[in-house]
Design a protein around this motif. Structure first.
Motif, mmCIF file in Angstrom:
data_model
loop_
_atom_site.group_PDB
_atom_site.id
_atom_site.type_symbol
_atom_site.label_atom_id
_atom_site.label_comp_id
_atom_site.label_asym_id
_atom_site.label_seq_id
_atom_site.Cartn_x
_atom_site.Cartn_y
_atom_site.Cartn_z
ATOM 1 N N ARG A 41 0.729 -1.112 -0.071
ATOM 2 C CA ARG A 41 0.428 -0.533 -0.025
ATOM 3 C C ARG A 41 0.861 1.599 -0.366
ATOM 4 N NH1 ARG A 41 -2.423 -2.895 -0.974
ATOM 5 N NH2 ARG A 41 -4.755 -4.524 -0.063
ATOM 6 N N PRO A 54 -10.773 -0.664 -5.311
ATOM 7 C CA PRO A 54 -9.881 -1.818 -7.375
ATOM 8 C C PRO A 54 -11.462 -1.945 -6.934
ATOM 9 C CG PRO A 54 -9.177 -2.585 -4.833
ATOM 10 C CD PRO A 54 -9.307 -1.694 -4.489
ATOM 11 N N ASP A 55 -12.562 -2.847 -6.233
ATOM 12 C CA ASP A 55 -13.611 -3.059 -6.578
ATOM 13 C C ASP A 55 -14.691 -2.604 -6.882
ATOM 14 O OD1 ASP A 55 -13.738 -2.475 -3.932
ATOM 15 O OD2 ASP A 55 -15.078 -3.323 -3.419
ATOM 16 N N LYS A 99 -16.369 -2.606 -11.228
ATOM 17 C CA LYS A 99 -17.843 -1.703 -11.250
ATOM 18 C C LYS A 99 -17.809 -0.701 -12.054
ATOM 19 C CE LYS A 99 -19.859 -2.665 -7.152
ATOM 20 N NZ LYS A 99 -20.359 -2.172 -5.600
ATOM 21 N N ASP A 151 -19.585 2.254 1.202
ATOM 22 C CA ASP A 151 -20.352 2.390 0.343
ATOM 23 C C ASP A 151 -21.252 0.962 0.806
ATOM 24 O OD1 ASP A 151 -21.864 0.884 -1.765
ATOM 25 O OD2 ASP A 151 -20.644 1.439 -3.012
ATOM 26 N N ASP A 165 -22.366 -1.001 -1.089
ATOM 27 C CA ASP A 165 -22.659 -2.307 -1.003
ATOM 28 C C ASP A 165 -21.485 -2.942 -1.821
ATOM 29 O OD1 ASP A 165 -25.291 -3.012 -1.702
ATOM 30 O OD2 ASP A 165 -25.673 -1.059 -2.997
ATOM 31 N N ARG A 166 -20.736 -2.936 -0.537
ATOM 32 C CA ARG A 166 -18.992 -3.278 -1.382
ATOM 33 C C ARG A 166 -18.658 -4.314 -0.724
ATOM 34 N NH1 ARG A 166 -14.058 1.081 -0.085
ATOM 35 N NH2 ARG A 166 -12.912 -1.100 -1.128
ATOM 36 N N THR A 167 -17.657 -5.416 -1.179
ATOM 37 C CA THR A 167 -16.780 -7.012 -1.028
ATOM 38 C C THR A 167 -16.437 -6.721 0.479
ATOM 39 O OG1 THR A 167 -15.813 -7.314 -2.136
ATOM 40 C CG2 THR A 167 -17.824 -8.300 -2.688
ATOM 41 N N TRP A 208 -12.649 -7.049 -0.026
ATOM 42 C CA TRP A 208 -12.126 -5.355 -0.914
ATOM 43 C C TRP A 208 -11.962 -4.671 0.273
ATOM 44 C CZ3 TRP A 208 -8.605 -6.555 -3.980
ATOM 45 C CH2 TRP A 208 -8.708 -7.183 -4.926
ATOM 46 N N ARG A 248 -9.123 -5.208 2.147
ATOM 47 C CA ARG A 248 -7.605 -5.145 2.197
ATOM 48 C C ARG A 248 -7.347 -3.980 1.387
ATOM 49 N NH1 ARG A 248 -4.330 -9.263 0.625
ATOM 50 N NH2 ARG A 248 -4.138 -8.437 -1.454
#
Lengths: 716, 162
Positions: free
Chosen positions: A226, A275-276, A280, B19, B21-23, B26, B29
């Motif tokens: 990071r 990253p997610d 999206k 948010d 709806d994020r998993t 992540w 991490r």
């Protein structure tokens, strides 16, 4: 210092290069020993006009605290060299294993290295490292001799200390000897390494040195780094190989606050602090691609490859094939097929690049950091000395991480955005951009004489390459021809990138050879082990086969015996291996279960028997994948396998009972350990299936549908 | 679109704005810097991202952060206590039950969940319990042996058997 081999620091600096001068500068004090491993990169250096070191490519440092550090460009990706290399140093220098530090793959601190592949770390790097460590110990003894005023022949070493053998109270530690000094030496390779009888640490099983970091989750892989202000990238991936982007609408991505869309022609990416969310946002980009035109698929690929195959190259030839064929009693002709395989490491290709500073810094999952350094420099149009790859753990490579595409992508995005950027391929991208193990074909025509001897052998291999192709059985009339060298294949042969896959080529070659040998034994009603022994004069191969047979409890019987026992043997990276497998096949489904595998391995000196056994077990388990299930399905450049749901790799329920035998040969040089055993699994399982059910599978993998078809055909 | 979410993470009350709806994967991490939980497949197939939510092993890549509100989450970083390795971690080390180490945190968390439910699993029960965790290096047989020996160690409460 009286020794002629000694170089002063200034003298060293005047000599060849920036690189060494910077290494010397880096080391504050202590003793440095430069040494040379294998072929020096000087030719390559000239070609690339780079100022690479011309007279060493690794070094050891004995610090003022007495700790010994080895700097090498090799990397640790699970194969265990971080442990076995340290064992060599500890033993040769008489230092405790805990006092050895390994600095691996840092391109600023470690001298140039070609990369970590081909099972070369132990067999090529290892012997040079031992010589260097032995010489480092001698330097310390010489220093102690001066300091203590005791002749060298009265001194010995233990546990990081030099002592007088006649009066043990006269002693001095390596830390004291290195303290306040700056001594630079070049190894001459003339100091003798230890005899096996003197080993204390080598050839003794040691558990992994990286275990604690890995079980606590603190081990850092490239995706775990990071940096402040770093961004994560999601990059548009085409739907099929060869696709052309016709148009694209990127507006949708902007509905995610903070998403930054990058576009340079066909290179389209979304950057985001999460990253997610980058992933999206990428979904909201709507590209239009042309339609695939390639007619190739996973079934017709073999005809295509044979059609476009280049001229063959004869790599081995003996006697007269025509006469040999005439004189043979039984003649067998067979073609073997092997499909494309993915490397599928659990860690996908990942890289973090910070191109913002004066020095471009890279953390990446790569097997060849020095190649990556050059590639990044080229991409960014800068000199390689402004690029540094940092050491990180690599989450499996198997040959696949010799391709560094993800690093280039991250470098490009970091340069454009001015921020550190991480690229971590998702699993679908990993299955798309992989440099797959190539599909290959082997054609064999061979014959046996009336006395049960192999009499002729006509072997032609297409697209697997020559590794493991040459014959080691004694056959008077033989020819081996290799069509398309290596794993690459010329333009127009493979529909996507292909590359080296653990023991490249040898898996295919050994599957074909050992299946054919088995077929010949069956044809004349011979026991498969006895037939092999009757046709082998190579002592190492005979020994390794007998060792496997003894452990397995092999009882002679011609196949098919109904027992489901199979044998295969082969040579890879200088190591001899033999395996025996026991399988059962479910007639209704064609599903093969492997009950037991015994594997014997002669790898010369086994530096860490624990690590060697671990690698053999890994090879056997991973090898079941390509033998039984792994087969990349594609059509028109589109890859149908996106994840582990359809591309099945070995799981716990597949697990056979595994027994390994390491033939102890401490006086021999060490050979490869990370690849050899995997080459046997196709034929060991295929031959065991033949023994169980009398069906010969000539195509890998032996998926249930194909096995069922063969079983039904046999029933008639 | 960001919400405040509270949960207990490795024994520590944690308050996070994200948010919903994020998993979980992540968020752990990146936002929380706990990188021991690995991304492997993104579809809940490989098990590299396994963590415990209220004692149950789950695939963090399939868990939305909003569903973790008020729950107790344990990651690989939270398994050792007071600098002492959990018997499973120790057993994985003692058996060399890993190579590249990337699947290891997920393997250990799944095994932890298994042993919570069934402290003395048979060989077959271990195979069944670990079936959906993938390892590419082929450390499987040693992982089974490590779980067996951790199971003995945990039952005995002191040290562990080989």
């Amino acid at each position: 210092m009286r020794d002629e081999r000694m170089f002063g620091v200034e003298e060293t600096a005047r000599e060849s290069g920036l690189s060494r001068r910077s290494f010397v500068k880096m080391v504050a004090g202590g003793i440095v020993l430069f040494f040379t491993v294998g072929e020096l990169p000087s030719l390559l250096a000239q070609r690339q006009q780079r100022n690479l070191p011309s007279d060493f490519n690794a070094f050891l440092h004995i610090g003022e605290d007495g700790r010994v550090t080895c700097f090498t460009g090799k990397i640790e990706m699970g194969q265990g060299v971080v442990t076995s290399l340290a064992q060599m140093i500890a033993d040769e220098m008489d230092v405790e294993l805990a006092n050895i530090d390994m600095i691996m793959g840092d391109t600023d601190l470690c001298p140039w290295d070609m990369g970590t592949f081909g099972s070369m770390t132990t067999r090529v790097f290892g012997p040079a490292l031992r010589l260097a460590a032995a010489e480092a110990r001698m330097v310390l003894v010489e220093l102690a001799s001066e300091k203590l005023n005791i002749p060298i022949n009265k001194l010995s070493t233990e546990n990081g200390t030099v002592f007088n053998t006649e009066d043990r109270s006269a002693r001095i530690s390596y830390a004291q000897l290195a303290s306040g000094k700056k001594i630079i030496r070049h190894a001459t390779g003339t100091v003798k390494v230890k005899e096996p009888s003197e080993f204390r640490i080598m050839a003794t099983p040691v558990t992994r040195r990286d275990g604690e970091e890995k079980v606590t989750g603190s081990a850092k892989y490239s995706g775990d780094i990071r940096l402040p202000d770093m961004l994560y990238a999601s990059i548009l991936c085409p739907p099929f190989h060869g696709a052309k982007l016709l148009s694209v609408d990127v507006a949708g991505a902007k509905k995610y606050p903070g998403a930054q869309v990058i576009r340079q022609e066909d290179f389209i990416a979304v950057l985001h602090p999460h990253p997610d969310i980058a992933a999206k946002a990428l979904v909201e980009i709507t590209p239009k691609f042309d339609a695939p035109t390639s007619p190739l698929d996973s079934e017709n690929i073999f005809d295509h490859l044979l059609k476009v195959a280049p001229e063959g190259k004869v790599i081995a030839s003996e006697g007269d094939l025509t006469a040999g064929e005439k004189e043979s009693k039984e003649i067998i002709e067979q073609t073997y097929f092997d499909g494309y395989k993915a490397h599928a490491p659990m860690e996908t290709h990942t890289a973090l690049v910070d191109a913002g500073g004066e020095k471009v810094t890279v953390w990446a999952s790569t097997q060849n950091p020095f190649t990556a350094k050059e590639e990044v420099a080229k991409e960014l149009g800068i000199s390689p000395e402004h690029v540094r790859l940092m050491p990180v753990f690599v989450g499996g490579g198997f040959g696949g991480k010799t391709h560094n595409t993800q690093i280039i992508e991250a470098a490009r995005l970091s340069k454009i955005s001015g921020k550190p950027v991480q690229v971590c391929w998702n699993r679908e991208e990993e299955f798309f951009y992989d440099a797959f193990r190539p599909a290959a074909i082997v054609k064999i025509r061979s014959g046996v004489s009336g006395s049960g001897k192999m009499h002729f052998w006509n072997y032609r291999v297409y697209y697997a390459g020559d590794r493991g192709a040459a014959q080691f059985y004694t056959i008077p009339n033989q020819s081996t021809v290799v069509y398309s060298s290596g794993w690459g294949g010329a333009e127009g042969s493979h529909p996507f990138t292909t590359g080296p896959w653990r023991a490249p080529g040898n898996n295919t070659n050994t599957f074909a050879r050992e299946s054919q040998i088995d077929e010949m034994a069956a044809r004349i009603g011979a026991d498969p082990l006895a037939f092999r022994m009757d046709n082998l004069s190579d002592k190492r191969m005979r020994r390794v086969l007998l060792a496997a047979a003894e452990k397995f409890g092999w009882k002679p019987a011609p196949a098919p015996s109904g027992r489901g026992w199979g044998i295969a043997c082969g040579i890879d990276a200088g190591t001899y291996v033999a395996a025996m497998a026991e399988v059962a096949v479910e007639k209704s489904s064609g599903n093969i279960s492997v009950k037991r595998v015994v594997c014997a391995q002669d790898m010369g000196l086994s530096v860490n028997p624990e690590g060697a056994a671990l690698q053999m077990e890994g090879c056997i388990t991973m090898g079941l994948g390509y033998a039984l299930r792994e087969d990349l399905r594609f059509r028109g450049g589109k890859i149908f396998d996106h994840n582990f749901d359809t591309y099945e790799i070995p799981r716990f329920s597949w697990l056979p009972k595994i027994e390994t035998v390491i033939i102890d040969d401490k006086h021999a040089d060490p050979h490869g350990g990370g690849e050899p055993a995997i080459i046997l699994m196709g034929a060991a399982v295929g031959n065991a299936l033949f023994d169980a059910a009398g069906i010969r599978m000539v195509r890998l993998p032996m998926i249930p549908e194909r096995v069922k078809k063969a079983l039904d055909a046999k029933k008639g | 679109m960001e919400d405040s979410i509270r949960f207990t993470l490795n024994g520590i009350a944690t308050n996070l704005t994200a948010d919903p709806d994020r998993t979980l994967l992540w968020v752990l991490r990146t936002d929380l810097g706990l990188t021991g939980t690995k991304y492997g497949c993104g579809e809940g197939i490989c098990g590299s991202c396994t963590v415990l939510v209220d004692g149950e092993p789950v695939r963090a890549c399939q868990v939305l952060i909003k569903s973790t509100s008020g729950k107790n989450i344990v990651t690989i970083e939270g398994l050792s206590s007071n600098g002492k390795l959990h018997p499973l971690q120790q057993a994985f080390m003692d058996h060399d039950a890993l190579q590249c180490g990337y699947c290891t945190p997920g393997m250990i968390m799944t095994a932890y969940g298994l042993l919570q439910k069934n402290p003395r699993p048979s060989y077959t029960q271990i195979i069944d319990g670990m079936e959906d965790n993938l390892c590419r290096c082929g450390a499987h047989n040693r992982i089974v042996a490590a779980i067996q020996s951790a199971s003995h160690a945990m039952e005995g409460g002191n040290g562990h058997e080989r």
